[in-house]
Design an enzyme around this catalytic site. Structure first.
Site, PDB file in Angstrom:
ATOM      1  N   GLY A   7      41.540  55.837   7.622  1.00  0.00           N
ATOM      2  CA  GLY A   7      40.784  56.695   8.388  1.00  0.00           C
ATOM      3  C   GLY A   7      39.731  56.474   7.410  1.00  0.00           C
ATOM      4  N   ALA A  14      40.952  59.110   4.706  1.00  0.00           N
ATOM      5  CA  ALA A  14      42.340  58.622   4.025  1.00  0.00           C
ATOM      6  C   ALA A  14      42.493  57.207   4.037  1.00  0.00           C
ATOM      7  CB  ALA A  14      43.212  58.923   4.613  1.00  0.00           C
ATOM      8  N   LYS A  60      49.443  57.899   1.021  1.00  0.00           N
ATOM      9  CA  LYS A  60      48.048  58.572   1.588  1.00  0.00           C
ATOM     10  C   LYS A  60      47.145  58.516   0.679  1.00  0.00           C
ATOM     11  CE  LYS A  60      46.640  60.650   5.736  1.00  0.00           C
ATOM     12  NZ  LYS A  60      46.359  61.833   7.145  1.00  0.00           N
ATOM     13  N   GLU A  63      57.138  59.621   4.384  1.00  0.00           N
ATOM     14  CA  GLU A  63      58.268  58.134   4.763  1.00  0.00           C
ATOM     15  C   GLU A  63      57.734  57.139   5.507  1.00  0.00           C
ATOM     16  OE1 GLU A  63      61.569  58.441   7.838  1.00  0.00           O
ATOM     17  OE2 GLU A  63      59.926  60.529   8.025  1.00  0.00           O
ATOM     18  N   VAL A  74      56.927  54.892   7.781  1.00  0.00           N
ATOM     19  CA  VAL A  74      56.972  54.022   9.301  1.00  0.00           C
ATOM     20  C   VAL A  74      56.929  52.737   9.679  1.00  0.00           C
ATOM     21  CG1 VAL A  74      57.000  55.551  12.064  1.00  0.00           C
ATOM     22  CG2 VAL A  74      56.861  57.035   9.890  1.00  0.00           C
ATOM     23  N   ASP A  98      46.569  66.561  17.620  1.00  0.00           N
ATOM     24  CA  ASP A  98      45.630  65.003  17.573  1.00  0.00           C
ATOM     25  C   ASP A  98      46.911  64.481  18.253  1.00  0.00           C
ATOM     26  OD1 ASP A  98      43.673  63.290  16.667  1.00  0.00           O
ATOM     27  OD2 ASP A  98      44.361  63.339  15.111  1.00  0.00           O
ATOM     28  N   LYS A 133      47.916  61.686  20.318  1.00  0.00           N
ATOM     29  CA  LYS A 133      47.370  60.623  21.007  1.00  0.00           C
ATOM     30  C   LYS A 133      47.964  59.054  20.381  1.00  0.00           C
ATOM     31  CE  LYS A 133      44.539  60.228  17.017  1.00  0.00           C
ATOM     32  NZ  LYS A 133      42.919  59.852  16.202  1.00  0.00           N
ATOM     33  N   ASN A 181      49.518  58.516  17.012  1.00  0.00           N
ATOM     34  CA  ASN A 181      50.137  58.706  15.539  1.00  0.00           C
ATOM     35  C   ASN A 181      51.228  59.140  16.243  1.00  0.00           C
ATOM     36  OD1 ASN A 181      47.371  59.624  14.570  1.00  0.00           O
ATOM     37  ND2 ASN A 181      47.306  61.184  15.434  1.00  0.00           N
ATOM     38  N   ASP A 190      49.883  61.992  11.266  1.00  0.00           N
ATOM     39  CA  ASP A 190      48.849  62.941  10.889  1.00  0.00           C
ATOM     40  C   ASP A 190      48.941  64.267  11.176  1.00  0.00           C
ATOM     41  OD1 ASP A 190      46.406  62.461  10.552  1.00  0.00           O
ATOM     42  OD2 ASP A 190      45.683  61.522  10.861  1.00  0.00           O
ATOM     43  N   THR A 244      40.322  63.728  19.026  1.00  0.00           N
ATOM     44  CA  THR A 244      40.273  62.514  19.640  1.00  0.00           C
ATOM     45  C   THR A 244      39.778  63.240  21.022  1.00  0.00           C
ATOM     46  OG1 THR A 244      41.467  60.847  18.207  1.00  0.00           O
ATOM     47  CG2 THR A 244      40.181  60.040  20.367  1.00  0.00           C
TER      48      THR A 244
END
Length: 488
Positions: free
Chosen positions: A32, A35, A52, A104, A106, A149, A151, A154, A171, A190
């Site tokens: 991002g 990040a 992260k 974790e 994913v 957030d 969307k 995420n 997130d 967003t």
């Protein structure tokens, strides 16, 4: 491991050690604006996680990086949650430039990418995924946590190689705990998925997540975005106007229950929008997406084409900027906040103007009342003064008359005094004359006595009568003379 000392009672403590000493850092998984997420393996256990790396803001004046308060809020929220549909925080490290969240792993990718690879999608499958999203959000909302957030990017899959992939919400950089009685406003998220209250800079709550779920469901079933415009401003205008429809081209195979579910989520007024409990109880969710009409239940449930969903995901990924979070919207947020402050200042100024206008009108009213009172008092004083002048002239006239009367009286008294003096002189002269006459008469009487010495009785009587007659005569003569003189 050594822990860093706390900066304040409410500040989070992170391990002040190199994350590389405990984890092998691998390939990049995503990034991002401030990040980057990398795959990592814990050296002591061999388990895989996602690291992260969040770039810290070095000073308050700087706009590069994330301020510590926001990082601590994200960590605090992740430490509170433990749910199968929410990503889990394993550990936190900090160095000079970054805070590193060990999360974790994913690895199943995004839900929409997974669905776009399928040839078709039934509503039953769609509701199974929406149900998992609702379960995760329900857990958050029971803790008064709003994600803010939600969307497609995420909504991830833990492992896509299972018959029914497990959804994970990720997130939590924008997540907030909603406190009762505390007003919270912000502009983030967003643009395509934010609720009207975010765009309008109104107080925010858990309802904003429900709007986002409505948008996600709309896209999942149609492959089209309900509010997406050619520009960001057009998108936001569509959101505030709640300008969308169920185009037959996109929703010809969609059930009325599904449309009803979306309609009740895309409601501008937050009080009328479905809550998370109401969404979970909606017939479309509880029926598992089965067709409601009897003739449809007898046939095979219609399959939703995923071609448009595939096109949507391709378009999103191809147009996705390096910063796909709403940090891109930060400048716009600052402008809106400044506009809100200006608007608040204008409202305060308008209020002050109204108050000042009321004060001026009150002062004018008081002035008019005072002026009328002074006018009445002036007229009364003028009348009283005129009356006083009249009375004064009257008194002066009476004074003049009295002065003239006094002068006349004084002159009269002078004349009387002079007459009195003349009378007194006349009285004196008369008295002397009478005295002389009495003396003469006394001598005459005495002469009679001497001649009639022998007739004592008769002489004595005569002498007495003569004396009394003379005295009476003298008294009467004197009185008449005096009175006559006075009358003169």
């Amino acid at each position: 491991m050594a822990q860093a000392s706390m900066r304040s009672p409410n500040m989070e403590t992170f391990k002040q050690q190199k994350v590389e000493d405990f984890y092998d850092i691998g390939e990049e998984l995503g990034s991002g604006q401030f990040a980057i997420v990398k795959k990592c393996r814990e050296k002591s256990t061999g388990l895989e996680y996602a690291a992260k790396f969040i770039k810290k803001r070095q000073s308050r004046a700087s706009r590069r990086g994330v301020c510590r308060e926001e990082i601590e809020r994200e960590v605090s929220i992740l430490r509170q949650v433990l749910h199968p549909n929410i990503i889990t925080l394993h550990d936190v490290y900090e160095n000079r430039t970054d805070v590193v969240l060990i999360l974790e792993l994913v690895s199943g990718g995004e839900l929409f990418d997974f669905l776009a690879q399928k040839e078709s999608l039934s509503e039953e499958e769609a509701t199974s995924f929406i149900k998992q999203i609702l379960d995760g959000v329900h857990y958050l909302h029971t803790k008064k946590i709003a994600h803010f957030d939600l969307k497609p990017e995420n909504i991830m899959l833990l492992d896509k190689n299972t018959p029914i992939p497990h959804i994970k919400l990720i997130d939590f950089g924008l997540a907030h705990e909603i406190e009762d009685g505390v007003e919270f406003k912000n502009i983030f998220g967003t643009p395509e998925f934010v609720a009207p209250e975010i765009v309008n800079y109104e107080p925010l709550g858990l309802e904003a997540d429900m709007w986002s779920i409505g948008v996600i469901t709309y896209i999942l079933l149609s492959g089209a975005s309900p509010f997406l415009g050619d520009t960001k401003q057009e998108t936001l205008s569509n959101i505030t106007a709640v300008s969308y429809d169920f185009d037959e081209e996109f929703f010809s195979q969609t059930s009325e229950l599904a449309k009803d579910f979306i309609r009740k989520l895309l409601v501008k007024e937050t009080r009328k929008r479905l809550t998370i409990q109401e969404a979970l109880s909606h017939p479309w969710i509880t029926s598992g997406g089965e067709a409601s009409a009897p003739e449809q239940r007898e046939t095979e449930p219609p399959q939703l084409k995923t071609k448009r969903l595939r096109e949507y995901t391709l378009k999103c990924h191809s147009s996705m900027p390096p910063n796909n979070t709403y940090v891109n919207f930060e400048r716009f947020a600052r402008v809106v906040e400044d506009m809100a402050r200006v608007d608040e200042g204008c409202r305060a100024l308008a209020g002050a103007h109204d108050t000042l206008q009321d004060d001026v009108e009150t002062l004018i009213s008081i002035y008019n009342e005072k002026e009328a009172w002074y006018r009445e008092e002036n007229e009364s004083a003028r009348h009283d003064l005129s009356q006083l002048r009249y009375e004064f002239r009257k008194v002066e006239s009476l004074k003049k008359l009295l002065r003239e009367d006094l002068q006349a009286t004084s002159a009269s008294l002078g004349g009387v005094a002079r007459k009195l003096e003349r009378v007194q002189e006349q009285f004196g002269a008369l008295r002397r004359e009478l005295s002389a006459d009495l003396q003469w008469m006394q001598e005459v009487v005495n002469g009679f006595q001497l001649e009639g010495g022998r007739t004592d009785g008769l002489g004595s009587v005569f002498h007495g009568d003569a004396s009394e007659s003379l005295s009476e005569l003298l008294s009467r003569v004197c009185s008449e003379e005096v009175l006559g003189t006075v009358q003169l």
